[in-house]
Design a protein around this motif. Structure first.
Motif, PDB file in Angstrom:
ATOM      1  N   ASP A 163       0.827  -1.207   0.000  1.00  0.00           N
ATOM      2  CA  ASP A 163       0.000   0.000   0.000  1.00  0.00           C
ATOM      3  C   ASP A 163       0.864   1.261   0.000  1.00  0.00           C
ATOM      4  O   ASP A 163       0.363   2.366   0.006  1.00  0.00           O
ATOM      5  N   ARG A 164       2.182   1.054   0.044  1.00  0.00           N
ATOM      6  CA  ARG A 164       3.098   2.192  -0.026  1.00  0.00           C
ATOM      7  C   ARG A 164       3.825   2.164  -1.355  1.00  0.00           C
ATOM      8  O   ARG A 164       3.788   1.177  -2.075  1.00  0.00           O
ATOM      9  N   GLU A 165       4.553   3.253  -1.633  1.00  0.00           N
ATOM     10  CA  GLU A 165       5.408   3.234  -2.818  1.00  0.00           C
ATOM     11  C   GLU A 165       6.510   2.214  -2.564  1.00  0.00           C
ATOM     12  O   GLU A 165       7.259   2.344  -1.594  1.00  0.00           O
ATOM     13  N   GLY A 194       1.269   1.485  -3.706  1.00  0.00           N
ATOM     14  CA  GLY A 194       0.987   2.765  -3.056  1.00  0.00           C
ATOM     15  C   GLY A 194      -0.467   3.157  -3.223  1.00  0.00           C
ATOM     16  O   GLY A 194      -1.368   2.332  -3.064  1.00  0.00           O
ATOM     17  N   LYS A 195      -0.695   4.411  -3.590  1.00  0.00           N
ATOM     18  CA  LYS A 195      -2.075   4.891  -3.752  1.00  0.00           C
ATOM     19  C   LYS A 195      -2.791   4.141  -4.853  1.00  0.00           C
ATOM     20  O   LYS A 195      -4.014   4.065  -4.895  1.00  0.00           O
ATOM     21  N   ASN A 196      -2.028   3.617  -5.786  1.00  0.00           N
ATOM     22  CA  ASN A 196      -2.636   2.882  -6.904  1.00  0.00           C
ATOM     23  C   ASN A 196      -2.584   1.368  -6.742  1.00  0.00           C
ATOM     24  O   ASN A 196      -2.635   0.633  -7.718  1.00  0.00           O
ATOM     25  N   ARG A 198      -4.088  -1.904  -6.422  1.00  0.00           N
ATOM     26  CA  ARG A 198      -5.457  -2.385  -6.706  1.00  0.00           C
ATOM     27  C   ARG A 198      -5.738  -3.764  -6.155  1.00  0.00           C
ATOM     28  O   ARG A 198      -6.877  -4.171  -6.029  1.00  0.00           O
ATOM     29  N   ALA A 213      -8.399  -0.878   1.732  1.00  0.00           N
ATOM     30  CA  ALA A 213      -7.767  -0.571   3.014  1.00  0.00           C
ATOM     31  C   ALA A 213      -8.783  -0.726   4.133  1.00  0.00           C
ATOM     32  O   ALA A 213      -9.970  -0.546   3.920  1.00  0.00           O
ATOM     33  N   SER A 275      -0.339  -6.514   2.133  1.00  0.00           N
ATOM     34  CA  SER A 275      -0.175  -5.435   3.090  1.00  0.00           C
ATOM     35  C   SER A 275      -0.678  -5.921   4.436  1.00  0.00           C
ATOM     36  O   SER A 275      -1.885  -6.077   4.640  1.00  0.00           O
ATOM     37  N   ASN A 278      -3.228  -3.904   6.423  1.00  0.00           N
ATOM     38  CA  ASN A 278      -4.590  -3.954   5.887  1.00  0.00           C
ATOM     39  C   ASN A 278      -5.135  -5.378   5.834  1.00  0.00           C
ATOM     40  O   ASN A 278      -6.176  -5.620   5.234  1.00  0.00           O
TER      41      ASN A 278
END
Ligand code: G4P
Length: 547
Positions: A163-165, A194-196, A198, A213, A275, A278
């Motif tokens: 979930d991070r870069e 990261g933010k992307n 999926r 998340a 992750s 999460n």
């Protein structure tokens, strides 16, 4: 037992005991005992907590993690852990998942406690390697993996923090292969990061699990979409899907397909992305351990190999922890069961002392509490309360003389002399050091001539732990000072006379460790070499297995 006549009074127990081999075989087959190896901060604590939460062993997220905020936590028995936020003591957790009994052995991640970690890893059948995907392979990962490799322990890999870069996943696999020298078989593949981020694509099942998340979800029920070519996916993530297909093709071409035998041989590791925080990818890890990781296997006990399905009980102590519960001043020997069926109240033989022990009070380590154990099988860890007569490496059986191998102590690299501020506390100091020495928290050497105890450690943080524990558990304020000693070797010989001459002549540098083994304390490498040359009848050892 076919010889039992129907009207024999023992009929019931005889038929029960006839069932025992089958029962033991069944119980062994459903055991999975593993440890987590990772560099500090990769997410071991978080993952441990999610594994437990997920298995229903703990209800509330944050129970394991709470140690960092100072609240009571199951895997935190020591004050120092809270202070430092590093896991010093290893702990044991048992939980059920899909009709399997899973034993999770926690290991300290910090390199200064690697000796303890090594010994814990002798008690597992497989390992879960957690890697921070933003950082890749780190120093401690390399060392711990080397330890696993010595015993060909099968390893499952979890690439955490997607979930991070993170770094490029292909590059991560490449690094694993080249630095750790282990074949990678990706089982899931990340879609974005990261933010992307999926979700992940399951290469073996051809399914996609969508990422969402939300760390409190215990059920791990993430949405699954069948088929990489599913039009829904194309609609949802038009950009990422093209990229994914390309990557999957690349990965399939460049990496190894999962091969159970290679995994069991410790040659290949299945790799999962996810992750921990999460709870994403945790179920897949647990399933991999249950489906693929080995049940307890044969163990070498010097005179012969012991099969876990054998009826007689056997086991060995791989860890001792004093004062786990400061209120009770107790001392627990952690024993890994290697075969048979352990029942509370049974008599077992403590082989080093040749003494029979009735084990009426034994603890097992459930995730949330310490509970009385009623029975245990190979792979399980039981805690034997004792008053200091049990040592790391001790073997137990129902009578047969066995010595389980492979639980080593390493010659320390760092040395200190201890002084106390209050001379009236000398007794407490000796008691504390004796116990901490037997625990393996530090190595304690008592020179044959001269009173000052010498402490030896593999990492300097061990001294801090000992100082803190001496103060908190024994009320001793000790000062550690440098010494002229720079290395130690255990000494053995068949020639008794040579040994006693050695003791007499070099008494200031000859010492006994907490388990009563003779050691030479050298002031320099030259000094060590010269001494070895002068005493050709003696053997000098950099490791010792047990007394
Ligand atoms: P360790 O036991 O291996 O030392 O690692 P731990 O679980 O304590 O995790 C180290 C840090 O990494 C923690 O953050 C934790 O929240 C974070 N972390 C673990 N898994 C993930 C993940 O999947 N994604 C992200 N983004 N972070 C993760 P911290 O700030 O050091 O502690 P805290 O304030 O969160 O407690």
């Amino acid at each position: 037992n076919e010889n039992v006549t129907p009207d024999n009074n023992d009929d019931v127990s005889a038929s029960a005991s006839a069932k025992t081999p089958a029962l033991i075989a069944r119980e062994v087959a459903r055991r999975r005992t593993f440890g987590i190896i990772s560099h500090p901060d990769a997410g071991k604590t978080t993952l441990t907590e999610k594994l437990l939460l997920f298995s229903g062993a703990i209800q509330m997220a944050g129970t394991v993690k709470a140690r960092k905020s100072g609240r009571h936590a199951t895997s935190d028995w020591m004050e120092i852990e809270k202070q430092r936020g590093i896991s010093v003591a290893s702990s044991v957790m048992q939980f059920e998942f899909r009709d399997h009994v899973v034993n999770l052995l926690d290991t300290p991640g910090h390199q200064d406690f690697s000796e303890d970690t090594y010994r814990v890893l002798t008690a597992v059948d497989s390992a879960l390697m957690v890697i921070d995907a933003a950082k890749g392979v780190e120093a401690q990962t390399i060392k711990l993996l080397d330890v696993c490799r010595m015993r060909n322990t099968p390893i499952v890999t979890f690439m955490n923090k997607m979930d991070r870069e993170t770094r490029d996943p292909l590059e991560l696999l490449d690094e694993l292969e080249s630095v750790l020298k282990i074949q990678c078989a990706p089982v899931t593949w990340p879609i974005g990061m990261g933010k992307n981020f999926r979700g992940v694509y399951h290469l073996l099942n051809d399914t996609i699990m969508l990422f969402k998340a939300g760390e409190e979800r215990a059920d791990g029920a993430f949405e699954i979409i069948e088929g990489i070519d599913n039009p829904r996916l194309q609609e949802m993530f038009p950009l990422e899907m093209d990229q994914l297909r390309m990557e999957v093709e690349l990965v399939k071409g460049a990496s190894h397909p999962f091969d159970l035998q290679e995994f069991l041989a410790g040659v290949q590791t299945p790799v999962f992305f996810g992750s921990a925080i999460n709870n994403f990818g945790v179920r897949e890890i647990l399933s991999a351990l249950v489906d693929w990781a080995p049940a307890p296997r044969e163990r070498d006990a010097t005179v012969r190999a012991v099969d876990p399905k054998e009826e007689p009980f056997t086991g060995f102590v791989f860890k001792i922890q004093a004062n786990m519960d400061p209120a009770h001043r107790d001392r627990i020997a952690f024993l890994r069961v290697c075969s048979g069926r352990f029942e509370r109240g049974m008599k077992v033989k403590h082989l080093r002392l040749g003494r029979e022990v009735k084990v009426s009070s034994v603890v097992t380590f459930m995730a949330s509490t310490r509970e009385q154990v009623e029975e245990a099988y190979a792979g399980d860890i039981i805690g034997l309360p004792n008053h200091g007569n049990m040592q790391i490496g001790d073997s137990f059986s129902e009578g047969e003389m066995l010595t389980f191998t492979g639980i080593p102590f390493f010659a320390p690299d760092f040395f200190r002399q201890v002084r106390i501020r209050n001379p009236l506390k000398i007794k407490q100091l000796h008691k504390g050091l004796q116990q901490l020495g037997e625990e393996g928290a530090v190595q304690v050497f008592k020179p044959v001539q001269g009173g000052e105890l010498v402490l030896g450690a593999v990492g300097v943080l061990q001294f801090e732990v000992v100082a803190s524990r001496l103060l908190n558990e024994y009320g001793v304020d000790a000062v550690f000072e440098g010494t002229s000693i720079s290395s130690a070797r255990w000494v053995s010989s068949d020639d008794k006379k040579a040994l006693s001459d050695f003791e007499d002549q070099l008494g200031h540098n000859v010492a006994y460790d907490a388990a009563g083994n003779l050691a030479y304390l050298a002031t320099s490498s030259v000094n060590l070499r010269l001494t070895q040359e002068r005493w050709p009848k003696l053997q000098f050892h950099a490791t010792r297995e047990h007394s």
